[in-house]
Design a protein around this motif. Structure first.
Motif, PDB file in Angstrom:
ATOM      1  N   GLN A  70      30.243  44.219  34.952  1.00  0.00           N
ATOM      2  CA  GLN A  70      28.955  43.753  36.247  1.00  0.00           C
ATOM      3  C   GLN A  70      29.115  44.426  37.174  1.00  0.00           C
ATOM      4  N   GLY A  71      27.735  44.780  37.645  1.00  0.00           N
ATOM      5  CA  GLY A  71      27.375  45.779  38.818  1.00  0.00           C
ATOM      6  C   GLY A  71      26.610  47.071  38.198  1.00  0.00           C
ATOM      7  N   ARG A  72      27.000  48.028  39.277  1.00  0.00           N
ATOM      8  CA  ARG A  72      26.427  49.379  38.968  1.00  0.00           C
ATOM      9  C   ARG A  72      26.787  49.812  37.677  1.00  0.00           C
ATOM     10  N   ARG A  73      25.582  50.483  36.839  1.00  0.00           N
ATOM     11  CA  ARG A  73      25.770  51.154  35.568  1.00  0.00           C
ATOM     12  C   ARG A  73      26.563  52.428  35.502  1.00  0.00           C
ATOM     13  N   GLU A  96      17.516  50.298  40.408  1.00  0.00           N
ATOM     14  CA  GLU A  96      18.533  49.730  39.264  1.00  0.00           C
ATOM     15  C   GLU A  96      19.890  49.236  40.037  1.00  0.00           C
ATOM     16  N   ASP A  97      20.320  50.000  40.669  1.00  0.00           N
ATOM     17  CA  ASP A  97      21.621  49.865  41.470  1.00  0.00           C
ATOM     18  C   ASP A  97      21.549  48.464  42.421  1.00  0.00           C
ATOM     19  N   GLY A  98      20.322  48.467  42.937  1.00  0.00           N
ATOM     20  CA  GLY A  98      20.231  47.158  43.735  1.00  0.00           C
ATOM     21  C   GLY A  98      20.359  46.096  42.675  1.00  0.00           C
ATOM     22  N   TRP A  99      19.422  45.889  41.917  1.00  0.00           N
ATOM     23  CA  TRP A  99      19.191  44.831  41.161  1.00  0.00           C
ATOM     24  C   TRP A  99      20.508  44.673  40.238  1.00  0.00           C
ATOM     25  N   ASN A 100      21.264  45.507  39.843  1.00  0.00           N
ATOM     26  CA  ASN A 100      22.407  45.375  39.332  1.00  0.00           C
ATOM     27  C   ASN A 100      23.684  44.451  39.951  1.00  0.00           C
ATOM     28  N   SER A 101      23.456  44.790  41.304  1.00  0.00           N
ATOM     29  CA  SER A 101      24.285  44.225  42.351  1.00  0.00           C
ATOM     30  C   SER A 101      24.072  42.525  42.239  1.00  0.00           C
ATOM     31  N   ASP A 144      22.399  40.752  44.010  1.00  0.00           N
ATOM     32  CA  ASP A 144      22.538  40.437  45.475  1.00  0.00           C
ATOM     33  C   ASP A 144      21.243  40.270  46.033  1.00  0.00           C
ATOM     34  N   PRO A 145      20.390  38.787  46.155  1.00  0.00           N
ATOM     35  CA  PRO A 145      19.137  38.709  46.513  1.00  0.00           C
ATOM     36  C   PRO A 145      18.707  39.588  47.910  1.00  0.00           C
ATOM     37  N   LEU A 146      19.950  39.486  48.896  1.00  0.00           N
ATOM     38  CA  LEU A 146      19.339  39.936  50.183  1.00  0.00           C
ATOM     39  C   LEU A 146      19.303  41.232  50.298  1.00  0.00           C
ATOM     40  N   ARG A 147      20.365  41.931  49.573  1.00  0.00           N
ATOM     41  CA  ARG A 147      20.296  43.314  49.501  1.00  0.00           C
ATOM     42  C   ARG A 147      18.928  43.996  48.990  1.00  0.00           C
ATOM     43  N   VAL A 148      18.562  43.051  47.687  1.00  0.00           N
ATOM     44  CA  VAL A 148      17.557  43.839  46.995  1.00  0.00           C
ATOM     45  C   VAL A 148      16.226  43.462  47.679  1.00  0.00           C
ATOM     46  N   ALA A 149      16.103  42.434  48.449  1.00  0.00           N
ATOM     47  CA  ALA A 149      14.960  42.113  49.220  1.00  0.00           C
ATOM     48  C   ALA A 149      14.623  43.271  50.532  1.00  0.00           C
ATOM     49  N   MET A 150      15.745  43.772  50.782  1.00  0.00           N
ATOM     50  CA  MET A 150      15.655  44.725  51.932  1.00  0.00           C
ATOM     51  C   MET A 150      15.226  46.012  51.671  1.00  0.00           C
ATOM     52  N   ALA A 151      14.885  46.327  50.302  1.00  0.00           N
ATOM     53  CA  ALA A 151      14.271  47.709  49.868  1.00  0.00           C
ATOM     54  C   ALA A 151      12.521  47.307  49.771  1.00  0.00           C
ATOM     55  N   TYR A 152      12.255  45.994  50.195  1.00  0.00           N
ATOM     56  CA  TYR A 152      10.592  45.644  50.229  1.00  0.00           C
ATOM     57  C   TYR A 152      10.176  45.468  51.468  1.00  0.00           C
ATOM     58  N   THR A 153       9.037  45.761  51.859  1.00  0.00           N
ATOM     59  CA  THR A 153       8.304  45.379  52.984  1.00  0.00           C
ATOM     60  C   THR A 153       8.413  44.274  53.319  1.00  0.00           C
TER      61      THR A 153
END
Length: 164
Positions: free
Chosen positions: A149-152, A32-37, A39-48
């Motif tokens: 905007q950002g982390r809940r 949730e925190d990542g998606w609320n950022s 930031d596509p690069l930040r989110v993508a790094m949580a995936y293989t």
């Protein structure tokens, strides 16, 4: 973070499976925190590197396609705010339900409701994400997600507390 980072395969993203209730809840909040950022690069790094997705009618595969997908998403889904909640977990899998609010360029507001099924590798990176999502048009006065905007914020109600 740069494009070369998208191809890094040696990362570990704790907590790692098998999940307990506590670590599954932690993983959900981290997502949730990542998606609320937004930031596509930040989110993508949580995936293989070769992660497989189903998101509505799109099927991104791999971090580069995830970044492109999220970039397009957040260009049209303005003032995006998301809440995720653990639904179930077992071994290396987690199921969540979520809702997010957003507006389009014409200031029409929507609340999206959905469910996601996640599967993680041994390093805690998500290797599969299957999302089913429905949008509901709402009036601005019906919004429930009002944090900056950002982390809940930790004291903001979750989905159950909001009656969603």
């Amino acid at each position: 973070m740069n494009a070369a980072t998208l191809h890094t395969t040696s990362a570990t993203r704790p907590p790692c499976p098998p999940f307990t209730r506590e670590t599954a809840i932690q993983k959900v909040r981290m997502a949730e925190d990542g998606w609320n950022s937004r930031d596509p690069l930040r989110v993508a790094m949580a995936y293989t590197v070769d992660s497989q997705w189903r998101n509505r009618s799109e099927f991104p595969q791999g971090r580069e396609q995830i970044v492109a997908f999220l970039t397009r998403k957040w260009q049209r889904e303005l003032d995006y705010r998301l809440i995720k909640e653990l639904w179930a977990f077992d071994g290396n899998r987690i199921a969540v339900r979520f809702a997010y609010e957003w507006r389009d360029a014409d200031n029409n507001w929507f609340r999206a409701y959905g469910n996601e099924n996640w599967e993680f590798d041994v390093h805690g990176l998500m290797q599969r994400r299957y999302a089913s999502i429905n949008d509901l048009a709402i009036a601005a006065s019906e919004r429930k997600f009002h944090w900056p905007q950002g982390r809940r914020p930790d004291d903001h109600p979750g989905l159950s507390e909001l009656g969603l």
